[in-house]
Structure formats: structure tokens, C-alpha cells
Design a protein around this motif. Structure first.
Motif, short mmCIF file in Angstrom:
data_model
loop_
_atom_site.label_atom_id
_atom_site.label_comp_id
_atom_site.label_asym_id
_atom_site.label_seq_id
_atom_site.Cartn_x
_atom_site.Cartn_y
_atom_site.Cartn_z
N GLU A 296 -7.81 2.32 0.91
CA GLU A 296 -7.44 3.09 -0.31
C GLU A 296 -8.26 3.96 -0.77
O GLU A 296 -9.55 3.65 -1.17
N LYS A 297 -8.12 4.99 -1.35
CA LYS A 297 -8.99 5.84 -2.01
C LYS A 297 -9.58 5.36 -3.17
O LYS A 297 -8.68 4.72 -4.21
N GLY B 6 -8.42 9.04 6.75
CA GLY B 6 -8.57 8.19 8.23
C GLY B 6 -7.63 6.88 8.41
O GLY B 6 -6.88 6.89 9.35
N ALA B 7 -7.60 6.29 7.17
CA ALA B 7 -6.46 4.88 7.37
C ALA B 7 -5.19 5.56 7.45
O ALA B 7 -4.19 4.97 8.16
N LYS B 8 -4.93 6.47 6.35
CA LYS B 8 -3.40 7.03 6.60
C LYS B 8 -3.04 7.54 7.90
O LYS B 8 -2.00 7.18 8.43
N LEU C 129 0.94 -1.09 0.08
CA LEU C 129 0.08 -0.15 0.08
C LEU C 129 0.81 1.13 -0.12
O LEU C 129 1.83 1.48 1.04
N LEU C 130 0.58 2.29 -0.90
CA LEU C 130 1.37 3.40 -1.19
C LEU C 130 0.52 4.47 -0.03
O LEU C 130 -0.65 4.83 -0.37
N LEU C 131 1.10 4.88 0.71
CA LEU C 131 0.47 5.75 1.76
C LEU C 131 -0.18 6.91 1.23
O LEU C 131 -1.23 7.35 1.53
N ASP C 132 0.43 7.51 0.08
CA ASP C 132 -0.13 8.62 -0.53
C ASP C 132 -1.21 8.34 -1.21
O ASP C 132 -2.45 9.07 -1.48
N ASN C 133 -1.87 7.08 -1.23
CA ASN C 133 -3.22 6.66 -1.98
C ASN C 133 -4.23 6.04 -1.14
O ASN C 133 -5.28 5.74 -1.22
N ALA C 134 -3.97 6.23 0.37
CA ALA C 134 -4.40 5.75 1.42
C ALA C 134 -5.62 6.76 1.79
O ALA C 134 -5.46 8.11 1.44
#
Length: 471
Positions: free
Chosen positions: A225-226, A203-205, A195-200
Motif C-alpha cells: 500500500e502507498k 506494482g502491487a495493484k 485493502l482498497l485497491l485505489d490505495n495499493a
């Protein structure tokens, strides 16, 4: 010899009357029939002895049609070339002319009439210093240069693995386990994914950033993820095959953060400079900033030139409103395009005529400036295209030349390249004789102008497609 007579209806329309004389047509037909007689083997006749009448009945009509068509085409286009007629579209059979009966038994004089649509005679207005235009000069901010340099350093950086800390742009390797209450479900889903955090999701990030590598937590995997639907989550996060239709009753799964990694920006040094900018182009940070500003400036300048050329085109069209043989052109579009209808022609005709008028102005301007597209121009164009495929970093001339030669064999590619080279040369020639004032503009405003121009271009293309044109 066939007679060709041109009747000028007006400055934009003519009628060609072509007479094919009986004697010449008959002689050609006899010659063709003689060739058939030598080869024909017909029951009841020796080879080469088939009667003329029978050959005429069997093969005459087709042979006569070919003879007439060939002669018509030759006489028609010879007349156009010899008289230097600038014809629009293609000649059309006159509407009121009766159909000609081609009877190989009784050959006679044949008379055909063709309508021609002619280009208007004109001198181009607006190609002098009194014509004033504005060209955008895009202001590139220091922030933009800094941002681009950082992106470049990221692109050529190295991926490092974090032992504990998690950062906002990290790539996480996660292990997912399906739960039964607070424990792992027996025979349940277990899957590893990244999972790339930029795409999370935000809230999950936030939750993941509050933990470290090695932590185990519970999360709603469907809100991880978004912009991901249930099918994506099942396939990539849960690892289920498309055929696996098991129900997932619980959205919350146990997730263990197994690894966090990130790209460490490349150091500003010789290796990075040579890799990104090209060998020997940049040797220090100041030159790196200058090179990026220059490259960005060239990129925007190409777009500004495109907008300038659009303005040149529109003004030249406005100052040179050329008359056209409208009725003829509508007939020609209908006749040459099986998908066109009278309604579609009317709907797209304004766009079509504007395009045709510009072609006439463009071609006359090219002749006026003595512009030609040479084979060397095409080779240089294709060589630049090939280099662009490799990011401008290809030094193998054998490979480049081989790809260029293959492109030169593609007629469609050559036509397209020729048009682009011609327009580039034409713009340079026009720019040299008109007055161009530079207009500074912030990058954000310029980008919006480009976006609007692209929307307009798409609308114009849609109108052209109504007539079935393939641009």
C-alpha cells in the motif's frame, strides 16, 4: 462631586484629569468602616465599639483603594459616554503622572490623569457607483457535473461481492500467511485484513488485478500500500501488537484473495433523487444535472463573494487612510497583553492598525446603511448552522430550536455569529451601491486563486498572532 477635565492634545489624543475630593472620599470611607465596625469582634473591645483608628489601620487601605477605583471607573466612563467619545482601546494612566499615595489615616484630594486614544472623524469614500469591482463567475464544466453525479451515485450505492473478477476500485479481503521457504511457517503469522485497491502501490495493484477471487500468490507485504511505514504494516497487515517486537526477516508472504467487493452506483430513479437531493426536488436525470450545477454554482458564488468582499475591503482601506494615535495604541497593546513585547508590537503593528482601520470603516458603513443584527438574525444563522450539521435534511423543529437556544447562551458563539451576519448584510448593502462586473473564469483557475487567498489569510493571521490577538 469629582471634577473631570479633558485636555485635547490633538484630534487623536486627549488627557482626562479626574479629581476625587477629600470630603466625598472620606464620607464613603467612613460609611464602609461603619459596616466593618458593626461586625468586627476585636480582643479588648465590645462588638461594634472598635476604634476608628484601628479599623483604618486594619482595613482602611483596601477599602480606600476600592472606593477610589470604583469612583474613577464611574467618572471616567460616564464622561466618555456623555461626551460620545469614540475611544480606541482603553484609557491608560498618564506616563508622567506621579503615583498617588492612598493613606486611609490622612485622606486628601486625589488627582489622576488618563490618556485617551480617539478614533478619527471621517466620511467614507468609495461607496458609490463610480467604484467598479470585478466578481468571478465560475464556469462549471459538464465533466465536473458528471463527475459529481457519479460520486453521489457511488455514495448512495450498494456494496456487491464479486464471485471472481477483480476491478480497479474494489475492496479486497486478504488472508496473509508467513512462509518458511515455499510452505506455511509453523507457528508463523496468519492474519486477515482488507485493502482498497485505489490505495495499493502501482506494482502491487497490477499484480492483484491480474488475479481473481480465490487465487493464492506471493507478495512483498511491505510494498503493498502507498505511503505506509513498517509500523503500519506490522500493526494492520501482519496483525502484530505494538509490544510484539519479533523480527520479520522475509518481506514476502503468501496472500489469498478471499473476497472482492465494490460499490454499485445507485440507479437514477426516485429513491436516489429523494435521498440525495431532498424530497421532491428532482424527478429526472435532466433535473439532477441542473440541481448539481446550481449547487456547485452557489458554492463557488459564496467563494467569489468572499473574494469580492476582500477587494472591497482593500479598496476602501486604500481610499480611506485613517490616521490613528500610534504611540498610544502601542502602549495600550503592551499594557493589555502580558505576552506582548516592544519588539513584537513593532513587528505586528502594521497588520494591527490595518485591522483597526477596517473595523472603523466597517462600523461607520454599517451605521450609514442602518444595518443592525437582531435576535431573529442570530436565530436564523444558528438554525442554518444546525441544519448543516445534518446535511440540510433535519425536519425536527423541536430539536433545531433547542440547539439554537443553547448556542444563543454561548457569548463567544453569539459574538462570532453577530460579526458574520453584520458582514453579510454589509456586503449586500455595499454591492447595491457600487458597480460590479462579472468576470467568467474556468474552475481550475478559480480554485488556484482561492488557494492563494487562503495562504495570504494565514500569513495575516500569523502577523496578528504576534500581538497575541485571539481572532
Amino acid at each position: 462631586m469629582p471634577n473631570v477635565v479633558r485636555e485635547e492634545i490633538d484630534n487623536l489624543n486627549s488627557v482626562l484629569t479626574i479629581t476625587l475630593e477629600k470630603a466625598e472620599v472620606e464620607n464613603k470611607l467612613k460609611s464602609e468602616l461603619a459596616k466593618y465596625r458593626e461586625k468586627a469582634q476585636m480582643k479588648g473591645f465590645r462588638k461594634g465599639k472598635t476604634p476608628d483608628g484601628m479599623l483604618r489601620k486594619l482595613y482602611g487601605k483596601g477599602l480606600l483603594a476600592d472606593i477610589v477605583n470604583d469612583s474613577l471607573q464611574r467618572q471616567l466612563y460616564d464622561h466618555i459616554i456623555e461626551n460620545k467619545l469614540e475611544v480606541l482601546g482603553q484609557p491608560l494612566p498618564s506616563e508622567n503622572h506621579p503615583e498617588v499615595d492612598l493613606d486611609p489615616i490622612q485622606v486628601t484630594d486625589y488627582i489622576f490623569k488618563f490618556d485617551l486614544g480617539l478614533a478619527p472623524e471621517f466620511e467614507i469614500k468609495g461607496l458609490d457607483a463610480s467604484s467598479v469591482y470585478e466578481k468571478y463567475a465560475v464556469e462549471i464544466s459538464d465533466e465536473r457535473v458528471e463527475e459529481e453525479l457519479l460520486k453521489a451515485r457511488k455514495r448512495f450505492g450498494k456494496r456487491i461481492v464479486s464471485e471472481a473478477e477483480i476491478q480497479a476500485e474494489d475492496m479486497l479481503k486478504l488472508q496473509l500467511v508467513e512462509l518458511d521457504g515455499d510452505s506455511a511457517k509453523e507457528g508463523g503469522i496468519e492474519h486477515n485484513f482488507s485493502l482498497l485497491l485505489d490505495n495499493a502501490e502501482d506494482g502491487a495493484k497490477a499484480i492483484l488485478l491480474s488475479h481473481k477471487v480465490g487465487d493464492t500468490l506471493k507478495m512483498d507485504v511491505f510494498a503493498l500500500e502507498k505511503d505506509r511505514d513498517e509500523d503500519f504494516v506490522r500493526r494492520y497487515f501482519l496483525g502484530l501488537e505494538k509490544e510484539d517486537e519479533r523480527e520479520i526477516n522475509e518481506r514476502v508472504f503468501q496472500i489469498t484473495i478471499e473476497e472482492a467487493s465494490r460499490i454499485e452506483s445507485a440507479e437514477m430513479g426516485e429513491e436516489f433523487y429523494n435521498t440525495y437531493f431532498g424530497e421532491g426536488r428532482v424527478s429526472n436525470e435532466e433535473e439532477a444535472y441542473a440541481a448539481i450545477r446550481k449547487d456547485y454554482g452557489q458554492f463557488f458564488d459564496q467563494q467569489a463573494n468572499a473574494l469580492l468582499f476582500r477587494d472591497l475591503q482593500e479598496k476602501l482601506l486604500e481610499e480611506n487612510q485613517l490616521p490613528l494615535p500610534g504611540a498610544f495604541l502601542k502602549r495600550w497593546v503592551l499594557a493589555s497583553n502580558e505576552n506582548a513585547t516592544p519588539e513584537s508590537v513593532e513587528k505586528g503593528f502594521e497588520s494591527f492598525t490595518k485591522s483597526l482601520q477596517w473595523s472603523l470603516i466597517r462600523n461607520k458603513a454599517a451605521r450609514q446603511f442602518g444595518i443592525q443584527v437582531t435576535e431573529d438574525d442570530l436565530k436564523a444563522y444558528f438554525a442554518n448552522r444546525v441544519l448543516s450539521y445534518f446535511g440540510g435534511q433535519l425536519n425536527d423543529m423541536t430539536l433545531i430550536n433547542g440547539m439554537v437556544e443553547r448556542l444563543l447562551q454561548d457569548e463567544k458563539q453569539v459574538d462570532q455569529a453577530g460579526d458574520e451576519v453584520l458582514l453579510d448584510k454589509l456586503q449586500a448593502a455595499i454591492n447595491a451601491v457600487v458597480t460590479i462586473n462579472l468576470k467568467p473564469i474556468p474552475e481550475e483557475e478559480f480554485v488556484e486563486i482561492i488557494r492563494q487567498a487562503q495562504v495570504e489569510a494565514q500569513t495575516q493571521q500569523a502577523e496578528a498572532d504576534i500581538l497575541g490577538e485571539e481572532e
